[in-house]
Design an enzyme around this catalytic site. Structure first.
Site, PDB file in Angstrom:
ATOM      1  N   HIS A 157      -7.872   6.676   0.519  1.00 27.76           N
ATOM      2  CA  HIS A 157      -8.697   5.487   0.787  1.00 27.76           C
ATOM      3  C   HIS A 157      -9.147   4.829  -0.523  1.00 27.76           C
ATOM      4  O   HIS A 157     -10.148   4.119  -0.563  1.00 27.76           O
ATOM      5  CB  HIS A 157      -9.952   5.823   1.627  1.00 27.76           C
ATOM      6  CG  HIS A 157      -9.655   6.113   3.060  1.00 27.76           C
ATOM      7  ND1 HIS A 157     -10.331   7.083   3.776  1.00 27.76           N
ATOM      8  CD2 HIS A 157      -8.777   5.555   3.920  1.00 27.76           C
ATOM      9  CE1 HIS A 157      -9.854   7.109   5.013  1.00 27.76           C
ATOM     10  NE2 HIS A 157      -8.909   6.200   5.128  1.00 27.76           N
ATOM     11  N   ARG A 215       0.862  -1.163   0.000  1.00 29.10           N
ATOM     12  CA  ARG A 215       0.000   0.000   0.000  1.00 29.10           C
ATOM     13  C   ARG A 215       0.913   1.231   0.000  1.00 29.10           C
ATOM     14  O   ARG A 215       1.746   1.392   0.894  1.00 29.10           O
ATOM     15  CB  ARG A 215      -0.853   0.005   1.257  1.00 29.10           C
ATOM     16  CG  ARG A 215      -1.742   1.197   1.311  1.00 29.10           C
ATOM     17  CD  ARG A 215      -2.408   1.286   2.646  1.00 29.10           C
ATOM     18  NE  ARG A 215      -3.550   2.162   2.549  1.00 29.10           N
ATOM     19  CZ  ARG A 215      -4.525   2.159   3.410  1.00 29.10           C
ATOM     20  NH1 ARG A 215      -4.520   1.323   4.411  1.00 29.10           N
ATOM     21  NH2 ARG A 215      -5.537   3.001   3.277  1.00 29.10           N
ATOM     22  N   GLU A 218      -9.013  -3.835   2.002  1.00 31.51           N
ATOM     23  CA  GLU A 218      -7.957  -3.194   1.206  1.00 31.51           C
ATOM     24  C   GLU A 218      -6.831  -4.180   0.881  1.00 31.51           C
ATOM     25  O   GLU A 218      -6.244  -4.124  -0.197  1.00 31.51           O
ATOM     26  CB  GLU A 218      -7.395  -1.992   1.981  1.00 31.51           C
ATOM     27  CG  GLU A 218      -8.388  -0.843   2.049  1.00 31.51           C
ATOM     28  CD  GLU A 218      -8.221   0.016   3.291  1.00 31.51           C
ATOM     29  OE1 GLU A 218      -8.422  -0.500   4.403  1.00 31.51           O
ATOM     30  OE2 GLU A 218      -7.901   1.198   3.140  1.00 31.51           O
TER      31      GLU A 218
END
Ligand code: ADP
Length: 400
Positions: free
Chosen positions: A181, A93, A379
């Site tokens: 996000h 990420r 995620e």
């Protein structure tokens, strides 16, 4: 031998990891865990897919293990448990992909150099996201790595939604609204066709309400506008972030209170939001249990700001077909969902209180013009899907 993908989400003092087996149509979680307190009292824990602890270690108070040390331990842990598994890639990420990256990208020396340029845009996150990539590059140079960006999903927004009313000489430097996000919103967009085809094809506002909170207006699964802007401090009040703030307040703090950049940064990122208003906690559960007036004031402000942003995003979408609640507060707090839905009655949302108290995915009444849904985000799975897709050079599946 099962191929597995390692997913890493590194913050300032913790590294979360997940392992996904790539065998099936969708990916299957094999293990997950984290190393936290990296510079204070490091602790590592790993659990299998059923939640049983399969690895644990502490280093004691005052030990600065750091990101490198934590990754070394993780690599060692993975090697010690590698029977039957083959690590085929790592997905990361990465908070900022700037204006350049609207898709995940395979890691190379050039990519890292490009991503380092975005450190000034996200100084509290980007360096920590990039650190494990560098470490893995030296420790396991043969392992392919993929960077997945929190900004990427929003790059499809219309230019007007990304613009600030600032002179071109400033916006040309990259001072635009990015939104964050994105991996969470992209995951929601990917599962929505199964949950509610009308919401998937229509105008839907997703409310990612966690420690960090934001909202995204989507049209047919595409980001059209979001509450976060240049940084992840914009938009809604959050656990410790102030959200939307008149820029004149910053000038006042500098001029009158003589606060410097670091003090203001601390104020708006770490001392504001639910914590700042309540003076009690950044944790919604604590505030909901508290009888203090200041806890109620913090929750009232949170709900009020969500209501205003919902109206704003509905305007940006030209109407509203559905709202989707996700993340820690959105998935778990029936009370907050009830209050937010009550405020949205004017938009045509008929709330179903009974369904909301149960474990229903749909919490609006049958026939409600606007649907309200609860959809858990994931995620890590989104990152694993992207990583597999980049490594096999296939487009990531939008629907499971
Ligand atoms: P992060 O942004 O750190 O990933 P999460 O999505 O895990 O955060 O959300 C954390 C927030 O969710 C905290 O404010 C926590 O109090 C809240 N939360 C978790 N469970 C509940 C619950 N049952 N009721 C109310 N709030 C909850």
């Amino acid at each position: 031998m099962t191929d597995v993908i390692l997913v890493l989400n590194a913050g300032s003092s913790s590294i979360k990891f997940s392992l996904f087996a790539t065998a099936g149509e969708d990916l299957k979680l094999v293990a997950r865990g984290q190393a936290e307190g990296l510079y204070t009292a490091p602790r590592f824990v790993a659990k299998d897919d059923a939640g049983a602890v399969v690895g644990e270690r502490t280093w004691g108070d005052g030990v600065a293990l750091g990101h490198e040390g934590a990754l070394d331990h993780l690599v060692e842990f993975l090697r010690s448990r590698s029977e039957g598994y083959k690590l085929v890639g790592a997905g990361h990420r990465v908070v900022h992909g700037g204006r350049e990256y609207s898709q995940p990208a395979r890691v190379s020396e050039q990519l890292l150099t490009a991503l380092e340029k975005y450190i000034p845009l996200a100084p509290l996150h980007q360096p920590h996201n990039l650190a494990p990539i560098r470490v893995l590059m030296t420790r396991a140079p043969e392992l392919p790595q993929v960077a997945c960006f929190d900004t990427a999903f929003h790059r499809a927004q219309p230019p007007v939604a990304q613009a600030f009313a600032l002179p071109k000489s400033i916006t040309d430097r990259g001072v635009v609204r990015y939104g964050f996000h994105g991996l969470s919103y992209e995951y929601i967009a990917s599962v929505l066709p199964k949950v509610d085809p009308v919401a998937a094809a229509g105008r839907t506002v997703v409310l990612h309400l966690g420690n960090g909170s934001s909202m995204c207006g989507m049209s047919a699964g595409r980001s059209m506008a979001s509450t976060m802007g240049f940084t992840a401090v914009d938009g809604l009040p959050m656990g410790t972030r102030c959200g939307n703030l008149d820029p004149g307040v910053i000038l006042y703090l500098m001029d009158e209170l003589k606060m410097d950049v670091r003090a203001i940064e601390k104020l708006i990122y770490q001392q504001s939001g639910l914590l700042g208003v309540s003076g009690i906690s950044s944790d919604m559960r604590v505030l909901l249990e508290s009888r203090e007036a200041s806890a109620k004031a913090a929750i009232d402000l949170y709900v009020y700001r969500i209501g205003r942003e919902l109206g704003s995003l509905a305007a940006a979408l030209g109407g509203l077909d559905a709202v989707v609640f996700t993340a820690g507060i959105g998935e778990n707090s029936a009370e907050l969902r009830a209050r937010i839905c009550a405020d949205a009655a004017w938009l045509g949302l008929e709330f179903d209180a009974e369904a909301n108290r149960g474990k229903s995915q749909r919490i609006s009444r049958a026939g409600s013009r606007v649907s309200a849904l609860v959809v858990p985000t994931n995620e890590e799975l989104m990152i694993a899907r992207h990583t597999r897709a980049v490594l096999t050079a296939r487009a990531p599946a939008r629907a499971p």
